[in-house]
Scaffold this active site. Structure first.
Site, PDB file in Angstrom:
ATOM      1  N   LYS A 186      29.998  51.830  40.096  1.00 43.17           N
ATOM      2  CA  LYS A 186      30.263  52.317  39.027  1.00 43.17           C
ATOM      3  C   LYS A 186      30.363  53.873  39.164  1.00 43.17           C
ATOM      4  O   LYS A 186      29.969  54.209  38.613  1.00 43.17           O
ATOM      5  CB  LYS A 186      29.591  51.767  38.445  1.00 43.17           C
ATOM      6  CG  LYS A 186      29.544  51.253  36.752  1.00 43.17           C
ATOM      7  CD  LYS A 186      30.281  52.331  35.957  1.00 43.17           C
ATOM      8  CE  LYS A 186      28.962  53.799  35.678  1.00 43.17           C
ATOM      9  NZ  LYS A 186      29.849  54.587  34.793  1.00 43.17           N
ATOM     10  N   GLY A 238      22.859  61.203  38.610  1.00 42.35           N
ATOM     11  CA  GLY A 238      23.101  62.210  37.435  1.00 42.35           C
ATOM     12  C   GLY A 238      22.145  62.916  37.267  1.00 42.35           C
ATOM     13  O   GLY A 238      21.102  63.057  37.218  1.00 42.35           O
ATOM     14  N   THR A 240      18.694  63.500  34.659  1.00 43.37           N
ATOM     15  CA  THR A 240      16.719  63.629  34.965  1.00 43.37           C
ATOM     16  C   THR A 240      16.893  61.921  34.069  1.00 43.37           C
ATOM     17  O   THR A 240      16.117  61.051  34.143  1.00 43.37           O
ATOM     18  CB  THR A 240      16.039  64.419  34.998  1.00 43.37           C
ATOM     19  OG1 THR A 240      15.865  65.070  36.156  1.00 43.37           O
ATOM     20  CG2 THR A 240      14.445  63.647  34.939  1.00 43.37           C
ATOM     21  N   GLY A 243      18.090  59.318  34.181  1.00 46.87           N
ATOM     22  CA  GLY A 243      17.321  58.709  36.142  1.00 46.87           C
ATOM     23  C   GLY A 243      16.052  57.877  35.493  1.00 46.87           C
ATOM     24  O   GLY A 243      15.270  56.926  36.404  1.00 46.87           O
ATOM     25  N   GLU A 260      19.136  60.759  42.769  1.00 46.33           N
ATOM     26  CA  GLU A 260      19.884  61.392  43.026  1.00 46.33           C
ATOM     27  C   GLU A 260      19.625  62.248  41.434  1.00 46.33           C
ATOM     28  O   GLU A 260      20.472  62.433  40.921  1.00 46.33           O
ATOM     29  CB  GLU A 260      20.768  62.282  44.348  1.00 46.33           C
ATOM     30  CG  GLU A 260      20.637  63.172  44.252  1.00 46.33           C
ATOM     31  CD  GLU A 260      21.289  64.667  43.873  1.00 46.33           C
ATOM     32  OE1 GLU A 260      20.759  65.721  43.114  1.00 46.33           O
ATOM     33  OE2 GLU A 260      22.432  64.436  43.732  1.00 46.33           O
ATOM     34  N   CYS A 294      24.669  70.328  40.936  1.00 45.31           N
ATOM     35  CA  CYS A 294      22.770  70.156  41.054  1.00 45.31           C
ATOM     36  C   CYS A 294      22.128  70.598  40.908  1.00 45.31           C
ATOM     37  O   CYS A 294      20.815  71.451  40.771  1.00 45.31           O
ATOM     38  CB  CYS A 294      22.553  68.371  41.057  1.00 45.31           C
ATOM     39  SG  CYS A 294      22.795  67.511  42.641  1.00 45.31           S
ATOM     40  N   GLU A 392      17.854  72.230  32.665  1.00 41.60           N
ATOM     41  CA  GLU A 392      19.600  72.611  33.182  1.00 41.60           C
ATOM     42  C   GLU A 392      21.055  72.269  32.346  1.00 41.60           C
ATOM     43  O   GLU A 392      21.374  71.533  31.403  1.00 41.60           O
ATOM     44  CB  GLU A 392      19.985  71.167  34.494  1.00 41.60           C
ATOM     45  CG  GLU A 392      21.081  70.926  35.346  1.00 41.60           C
ATOM     46  CD  GLU A 392      21.146  69.624  36.345  1.00 41.60           C
ATOM     47  OE1 GLU A 392      21.119  70.152  37.270  1.00 41.60           O
ATOM     48  OE2 GLU A 392      20.182  68.640  35.229  1.00 41.60           O
TER      49      GLU A 392
END
Length: 504
Positions: A186, A238, A240, A243, A260, A294, A392
Site C-alpha cells: 500500500k 511512518g 509515530t 504507528g 519504523e 526520519c 519531529e
C-alpha cells in the site's frame, strides 16, 4: 520550472495490480499527484476503495494458502529477487524521475536511491545461501533429531510513506518474498508511481499470481488492511502517532507487526573536533531529502563554550545551500513534498522563533514563487525541552543545543521519546565508542551521517519496533517452529539446500 520531466509517466495508471493482473478498480475515483516544484498535476492513478483492498487480501491469502510460492525453496525465491534487482536497474532513470517529480528529491540523489534499492534485492538474494532457515539441534527431550525451522509468517500488509518510496519498499519486499510471504503493498497516495513500476516488474519476471498486490488508497481505507484478520503481519513505516494506532489494533487480535517510526536524532560534537568540519557535514545531512528523513540529525549538541562558533559555521554552510528545481544539477535541496507539509514545517519555524534564536533561514527562498519551498533553517541556544527540540518536524530545521560537558551531552541526546539515530564527532575513537554505548538509539555513526542496511536499521523507544535490513531484516517475516524426529526424513536435504520444492 514547468520543464518536461523525462520518464515520469507510469503504466496502467487507471488500474490496480491484484492476483498477478492489472484490473479495473471498483470505482472511477482517481488520485491526482502534484509536482511540489511546480504545483502542477503530473500523474493520476486509480484510488483503491475497501472492496479493492478486500480483493487484494483475498488474492494474497489464496497465493499463500494454496499457491506455490511458500513451498518453493529459498534459493528459488532468491532468483526472483534477482529479477527485481535487474528490473529496478533497467528503470533506474524512471524510478529517479518519479521520486523527484512526486516528492521533490534532488534527481542525482534519486538516482543513487534507485541503485541502492536494486542492490538491496541482490543482497537478500545472496543472503539466501546462508540464512538459517533450518537449524539442526541435539535433543534433550527424546527423539534423535531436533530441527528449528523458520517458516514464512504469512500474508503481509506493507504500508509505505511518501518520503522515499522505493528505498522503503525494498527492505520490506525483499526479505518478505525471500521468506516465502505474500504481500499487499500500500503506497502513499502522494507518491504511488514506484509501486506501480514494481508491480510491472513482478508481472514481467513471472512472480506467481497473488504474491504481490498493489493498491493505492487513502488512510481511512488503509485501516481496513490493518484490521483484516486474514493479514498475518503489518510492516509499517511512518509517523509515530499512526504507528501507535496500528499497534493497538493489531494487539487486539495478536497479529504480528514491525514499525519504523519517527526520530529526533542527535549529533554530539565533542570538544576535540573541528566545528567547521562538523558544520559542513551537518549542513549537508540536514538538507538531504529536504529534511524529510526520519533519521535526520536535527538536534546538534555542542560544548557551551564553542556554541557560537559552531552556529556561525553552520549558518554559513546552510546559506550556501542551493535551493530550487530538483532536476537542476546545481541544486542541492528541492521543495517539501506537499503544500500541507510546508504549512506544518512553517508552523514549527514560527514556534521556534518564539522559543529560541533564529540564526539562519526561517522563510521562503527568494525568486521561487511557485513550489513548496522553505529555506534551510538554524536555531541557536535551543533548550532541549523546547517544542522544536522534542517534536519531529520532518523538514530542514536544525536546533543547536549547548551542553556543559560530555556526560550532559549524552543525557540531552537521550532525553527524547525517540531513539532512532545519532552521530558522535570526535577524533578520539575511545570517547566515540563510550558515548555510542550510552546512547539509547538504533544506530550511532562516527563523524558523519551513517547507517548500514546490511547490518540493521531501526529504533529504540517510540522510534519503532523491529529492524529492517541485514539478516535481522528477515526475522520479522518468519515464525520459528520446533520439530523433533526419531530419524532424518528424505526431504530434509532438499529443504536445507533451498534448491528444490519440498514435500511439505
Amino acid at each position: 520550472m514547468g520543464q518536461h520531466v523525462p520518464g515520469a509517466k507510469i503504466p496502467h495508471s487507471e488500474q490496480i495490480f491484484i492476483g498477478g493482473e492489472w484490473i479495473a478498480p471498483s470505482s472511477s475515483k482517481r488520485i491526482d499527484v502534484i509536482n511540489p516544484a511546480t504545483e502542477e498535476p503530473v500523474l493520476q492513478v486509480a484510488e483503491a476503495l475497501e472492496a479493492d483492498v478486500d480483493r487484494a487480501v483475498t488474492a494474497a491469502r489464496a497465493a499463500f494458502d494454496q499457491g506455490p510460492w511458500p513451498r518453493l525453496g529459498h534459493a528459488e525465491r532468491a532468483e526472483i529477487l534477482r529479477g527485481f534487482a535487474c528490473g529496478v536497474r533497467s528503470r533506474r532513470d524512471q524510478f529517479a524521475a518519479l521520486q523527484s517529480t512526486q516528492m521533490g528529491l534532488v534527481y542525482k540523489e534519486a538516482l543513487g536511491a534507485a541503485g541502492w534499492s536494486a542492490d538491496l534485492f541482490d543482497y537478500y538474494a545472496d543472503l539466501a545461501a546462508d540464512f538459517p532457515f533450518i537449524e539442526r539441534h541435539t535433543t534433550s527431550g527424546g527423539g534423535n533429531l531436533g530441527l528449528l525451522v523458520r517458516e514464512p509468517v504469512g500474508v503481509v500488509g506493507a504500508i509505505i510513506p511518501w518520503n522515499s518510496p522505493l528505498t522503503l519498499m525494498a527492505p520490506k519486499l525483499a526479505p518478505a518474498l525471500l521468506a516465502g510471504c505474500t504481500v499487499v503493498l500500500k503506497p502513499s497516495p502522494v507518491t504511488p508511481g514506484e509501486a506501480y513500476l514494481l508491480a510491472e516488474i513482478a508481472h514481467e519476471i513471472g512472480l506467481p499470481s497473488g504474491v504481490l498486490n498493489v493498491v493505492t488508497a487513502a488512510r481511512g481505507v488503509s485501516e481496513c488492511l490493518v484490521r483484516d484478520p486474514r493479514i498475518d503481519k503489518i510492516s509499517f513505516t511512518g509517523g509515530t502517532e499512526v504507528g501507535r494506532k496500528i499497534a493497538s489494533i493489531l494487539g487486539h487480535r495478536v497479529a504480528r507487526y514491525s514499525l519504523e517510526l519517527g526520530g529526533k536524532s542527535a549529533a554530539l560534537i565533542l570538544d576535540d573536533y573541528d566545528v567547521g568540519k562538523a558544520a559542513t557535514v551537518l549542513a549537508a545531512s540536514g538538507v538531504r531529502m529536504t529534511g524529510q528523513v526520519c533519521a535526520g540529525l536535527t538536534r546538534i549538541i555542542v560544548p557551551r563554550r564553542r556554541h557560537d562558533d559552531f552556529v556561525d559555521a553552520l549558518s554559513q554552510a546552510i546559506a550556501a545551500v542551493s535551493v530550487g528545481d530538483p532536476f537542476d544539477p546545481a541544486v542541492t535541496m528541492g521543495p517539501l513534498a506537499t503544500e500541507g507539509h510546508r504549512r506544518r514545517v512553517e508552523g514549527y519555524i514560527a514556534i521556534g522563533k518564539r522559543e529560541s534564536r533564529l540564526a539562519a533561514g526561517g522563510g521562503r527562498p527568494e525568486k521561487l514563487e511557485r513550489g513548496w519551498y522553505v529555506e534551510p533553517t538554524v536555531f541557536a541556544n535551543v533548550d532541549n525541552s523546547a517544542t522544536i527540540a522534542q517534536e519531529e518536524i520532518f523538514g530542514p530545521v536544525l536546533s543547536v543545543i549547548p551542553a556543559d560537558d560530555e556526560r550532559q551531552a549524552v543525557d540531552i541526546a537521550n532525553d527524547s521519546i525517540f531513539g532512532l539515530n545519532a552521530t558522535v564527532f570526535s577524533n578520539d575513537i575511545d570517547r566515540v565508542y563510550a558515548a555510542a554505548r550510552r546512547l539509547r538509539c538504533g544506530t550511532v555513526g562516527h563523524n558523519a551521517f551513517r547507517g548500514d542496511f546490511e547490518i540493521a536499521f531501526g529504533g529504540f523507544k517510540q522510534s519503532g519496533i523491529g529492524r529492517e535490513g541485514g539478516r535481522e531484516g528477515i526475522y520479522p517475516y518468519v515464525e520459528a517452529k520446533t520439530i523433533v524426529l526419531d530419524e532424518e526424513p528424505q526431504a530434509l536435504a532438499a529443504d536445507e539446500s533451498g534448491t528444490t520444492e519440498g514435500t511439505h
